[in-house]
Design a protein around this motif. Structure first.
Motif, PDB file in Angstrom:
ATOM      1  N   LEU A   1       0.807  -1.223   0.000  1.00  0.00           N
ATOM      2  CA  LEU A   1       0.000   0.000   0.000  1.00  0.00           C
ATOM      3  C   LEU A   1       0.840   1.273   0.000  1.00  0.00           C
ATOM      4  O   LEU A   1       0.285   2.370  -0.049  1.00  0.00           O
ATOM      5  CB  LEU A   1      -0.908   0.015   1.240  1.00  0.00           C
ATOM      6  N   ASN A   2       2.170   1.137   0.063  1.00  0.00           N
ATOM      7  CA  ASN A   2       3.037   2.308   0.174  1.00  0.00           C
ATOM      8  C   ASN A   2       2.558   3.213   1.310  1.00  0.00           C
ATOM      9  O   ASN A   2       2.474   4.427   1.176  1.00  0.00           O
ATOM     10  CB  ASN A   2       3.078   3.082  -1.143  1.00  0.00           C
ATOM     11  N   THR A   3       2.219   2.582   2.420  1.00  0.00           N
ATOM     12  CA  THR A   3       1.612   3.296   3.536  1.00  0.00           C
ATOM     13  C   THR A   3       2.394   3.045   4.810  1.00  0.00           C
ATOM     14  O   THR A   3       2.874   1.940   5.060  1.00  0.00           O
ATOM     15  CB  THR A   3       0.149   2.841   3.732  1.00  0.00           C
ATOM     16  N   LYS A   4       2.520   4.106   5.600  1.00  0.00           N
ATOM     17  CA  LYS A   4       3.208   4.021   6.893  1.00  0.00           C
ATOM     18  C   LYS A   4       2.172   4.168   8.008  1.00  0.00           C
ATOM     19  O   LYS A   4       1.394   5.127   8.005  1.00  0.00           O
ATOM     20  CB  LYS A   4       4.259   5.113   6.999  1.00  0.00           C
ATOM     21  N   VAL A   5       2.169   3.222   8.935  1.00  0.00           N
ATOM     22  CA  VAL A   5       1.272   3.285  10.090  1.00  0.00           C
ATOM     23  C   VAL A   5       2.121   3.456  11.347  1.00  0.00           C
ATOM     24  O   VAL A   5       2.959   2.599  11.656  1.00  0.00           O
ATOM     25  CB  VAL A   5       0.406   2.016  10.205  1.00  0.00           C
ATOM     26  N   ILE A   6       1.923   4.553  12.052  1.00  0.00           N
ATOM     27  CA  ILE A   6       2.634   4.816  13.307  1.00  0.00           C
ATOM     28  C   ILE A   6       1.744   4.373  14.453  1.00  0.00           C
ATOM     29  O   ILE A   6       0.568   4.732  14.525  1.00  0.00           O
ATOM     30  CB  ILE A   6       2.973   6.303  13.439  1.00  0.00           C
ATOM     31  N   VAL A   7       2.292   3.580  15.365  1.00  0.00           N
ATOM     32  CA  VAL A   7       1.514   3.024  16.469  1.00  0.00           C
ATOM     33  C   VAL A   7       2.216   3.327  17.791  1.00  0.00           C
ATOM     34  O   VAL A   7       3.409   3.050  17.939  1.00  0.00           O
ATOM     35  CB  VAL A   7       1.346   1.498  16.317  1.00  0.00           C
ATOM     36  N   GLY A   8       1.475   3.872  18.748  1.00  0.00           N
ATOM     37  CA  GLY A   8       2.030   4.110  20.077  1.00  0.00           C
ATOM     38  C   GLY A   8       3.009   5.266  20.115  1.00  0.00           C
ATOM     39  O   GLY A   8       4.187   5.070  20.393  1.00  0.00           O
ATOM     40  N   HIS A   9       2.524   6.482  19.866  1.00  0.00           N
ATOM     41  CA  HIS A   9       3.386   7.672  19.875  1.00  0.00           C
ATOM     42  C   HIS A   9       3.255   8.420  21.196  1.00  0.00           C
ATOM     43  O   HIS A   9       2.143   8.720  21.639  1.00  0.00           O
ATOM     44  CB  HIS A   9       3.014   8.599  18.719  1.00  0.00           C
ATOM     45  N   SER A  10       4.389   8.743  21.806  1.00  0.00           N
ATOM     46  CA  SER A  10       4.422   9.590  23.006  1.00  0.00           C
ATOM     47  C   SER A  10       5.614  10.539  22.900  1.00  0.00           C
ATOM     48  O   SER A  10       6.671  10.153  22.392  1.00  0.00           O
ATOM     49  CB  SER A  10       4.574   8.760  24.278  1.00  0.00           C
ATOM     50  N   ALA A  11       5.450  11.757  23.378  1.00  0.00           N
ATOM     51  CA  ALA A  11       6.537  12.733  23.343  1.00  0.00           C
ATOM     52  C   ALA A  11       6.389  13.688  24.529  1.00  0.00           C
ATOM     53  O   ALA A  11       5.278  13.985  24.966  1.00  0.00           O
ATOM     54  CB  ALA A  11       6.529  13.514  22.037  1.00  0.00           C
ATOM     55  N   ALA A  12       7.522  14.162  25.053  1.00  0.00           N
ATOM     56  CA  ALA A  12       7.494  15.085  26.192  1.00  0.00           C
ATOM     57  C   ALA A  12       8.748  15.948  26.170  1.00  0.00           C
ATOM     58  O   ALA A  12       9.809  15.526  25.711  1.00  0.00           O
ATOM     59  CB  ALA A  12       7.416  14.309  27.509  1.00  0.00           C
ATOM     60  N   GLY A  13       8.605  17.180  26.679  1.00  0.00           N
ATOM     61  CA  GLY A  13       9.750  18.067  26.725  1.00  0.00           C
ATOM     62  C   GLY A  13       9.473  19.288  27.591  1.00  0.00           C
ATOM     63  O   GLY A  13       8.356  19.508  28.050  1.00  0.00           O
ATOM     64  N   VAL A  14      10.513  20.083  27.792  1.00  0.00           N
ATOM     65  CA  VAL A  14      10.382  21.361  28.511  1.00  0.00           C
ATOM     66  C   VAL A  14      11.080  22.432  27.685  1.00  0.00           C
ATOM     67  O   VAL A  14      12.070  22.176  27.012  1.00  0.00           O
ATOM     68  CB  VAL A  14      10.991  21.290  29.923  1.00  0.00           C
ATOM     69  N   ILE A  15      10.534  23.638  27.746  1.00  0.00           N
ATOM     70  CA  ILE A  15      11.119  24.796  27.067  1.00  0.00           C
ATOM     71  C   ILE A  15      11.355  25.867  28.105  1.00  0.00           C
ATOM     72  O   ILE A  15      10.474  26.195  28.892  1.00  0.00           O
ATOM     73  CB  ILE A  15      10.205  25.346  25.964  1.00  0.00           C
ATOM     74  N   GLY A  16      12.561  26.442  28.099  1.00  0.00           N
ATOM     75  CA  GLY A  16      12.862  27.516  29.036  1.00  0.00           C
ATOM     76  C   GLY A  16      14.002  27.133  29.964  1.00  0.00           C
ATOM     77  O   GLY A  16      14.433  25.995  30.033  1.00  0.00           O
TER      78      GLY A  16
END
Length: 408
Positions: free
Chosen positions: A393-408
């Motif tokens: 299918l020329n398709t990308k499936v992303i499963v289980g995404h998490s991200a975290a960060g701080v600015i400053g």
């Protein structure tokens, strides 16, 4: 294959057109200045049905996410936004942008449609909804509104609804009821967010447009601004997202993000099972977020949980990920992340779940799997528990995404 409906009652939730880890990190880049910073976030979209209903996820998305840039903007347009194979909103345009000018620091999000129509049951024309969140002279405020050029319920025109009062409920025979100009704002210790929806369709009786028991938000906007702080918490999570090249096949499911934290409370967003048409079947999904900002410490954690995914003969067991970030008043920064996958199977053949960062598994003729895909900076970490590249299918499936960060 006709998509299945997981939950009868669907919540319209915040979403973003984030492609993956690489594009997520671009949203968070910025200087690590010790000076106080503002956080800007907002989105606008045409329609949202967050379930296994056809065209799951939001459509016509514009979004800026957790940026300190007062000149960030995004816009989108589409001829029609569909729900359950019906073109409900036509000629849809959305935009959102941050600003720092005489009006203060803030975000404005807009969404418009030439018309919103459910056959002969409902016809709204010249629809515009907008919301703004502002911090000025030490005070937080918001505005939100929706206007219409024309409102017709059945065969009856209702001019009194062209500029409806907030949260106006109207019965629609043959559908159930609608809520026009749904607006509101929430202040926290860290900032304010506001929202506006042109119309929410509540299908309480059987009809040919929307399954009975389902709610659909049409033209929804959100704007968010934080108070100035020494460190701003950021991040996001979603269960699945699929794209073919640059085309989004299915938007992020159970999406959550933050620029303010949650005042230490755990916020959960869940949906039932869904089908990504012609791509994958996805089990129940939920995400969580928990974060806070204070003079002593700022911290945030996101998690993602997917009951399982099936792509053709490929079956993946439960998938989870988490990401956390924190900063203390003495300048120390910490990051943490994890991911796990229960099992991988094609027919009766079981494949090993590889460990380590960016480990890959090639299943000839079916898919390439990438495990624990991580991008990490000094103050930010993002993890995709699994990325499935579907060969046919020329398709990308992303499963289980998490991200975290701080600015400053």
């Amino acid at each position: 294959m006709r998509p299945r409906i997981g939950y009868k009652k669907l919540a319209a939730v915040g979403v973003a057109a984030v492609v993956g880890v690489a594009s997520t990190i671009a949203l968070t880049s910025g200087s690590a200045s010790a000076s106080p910073v503002f956080g800007y976030s907002g989105y606008a979209f045409g329609t949202d049905v967050q379930s296994g209903l056809a065209n799951s996820g939001p459509q016509v998305v514009s979004q800026i996410s957790c940026t300190t840039d007062p000149n960030r903007s995004d816009k989108n347009d589409l001829a029609a936004a569909n729900v359950n194979n019906h073109a409900i909103a036509r000629t849809v345009r959305t935009d959102t942008h941050s600003f720092n000018n005489k009006n203060g620091n803030g975000v404005t999000s807009n969404a418009t449609a030439v018309d919103i129509k459910l056959g002969s049951l409902l016809h709204l024309t010249g629809v515009k909804t907008t919301t703004t969140a502002v911090y000025k002279n030490g005070k937080l405020s918001y505005t939100g509104s929706t206007t219409f050029a024309g409102v017709k319920i059945g065969a009856v025109s209702v001019p009194s609804l062209l500029k409806p009062e907030p949260n106006t409920k109207v019965a629609v025979p043959g559908l159930g009821y609608i809520v026009l100009n749904r607006v509101g704002g929430v202040k926290t210790n860290s900032g304010i967010y506001s929202y506006a929806q042109a119309v929410v369709l509540h299908a309480t009786v059987k009809n040919k447009y929307i399954p009975q028991g389902v709610d659909v938000a049409v033209l929804k906007t959100r704007a968010e601004i934080t108070k100035p702080a020494t460190a701003m918490v950021i991040g996001d999570a979603y269960g699945t997202k699929a794209n073919a090249d640059k085309l989004v096949v299915s938007g992020p499911t159970s999406y959550q993000a933050t620029c303010q934290g949650t005042e230490g409370k755990t916020i959960r967003n869940a949906i039932g099972e869904l089908n990504i048409p012609k791509v994958a079947y996805v089990g129940a999904v939920y995400t969580t977020k928990n974060g806070y900002m204070s003079m002593d410490k700022s911290a945030v954690k996101f998690t993602s949980h997917v009951a399982g995914v099936k792509v053709g003969n490929l079956s993946i067991g439960a998938i989870e990920s988490s990401a956390a970030a924190w900063k203390t008043k003495d300048g120390k920064v910490g990051l943490d992340h994890s991911s796990s996958i229960a099992s991988i199977r094609v027919g009766n053949k079981v494949y090993p779940v590889k460990t380590g960062t960016n480990a890959t598994l090639d299943i000839p003729g079916i898919a390439k799997l990438t495990f624990n895909q991580v991008v990490k900076q000094h103050r930010y970490v993002a993890v995709n528990a699994l990325v499935i590249d579907v060969y046919s299918l020329n398709t990308k499936v992303i499963v289980g995404h998490s991200a975290a960060g701080v600015i400053g």
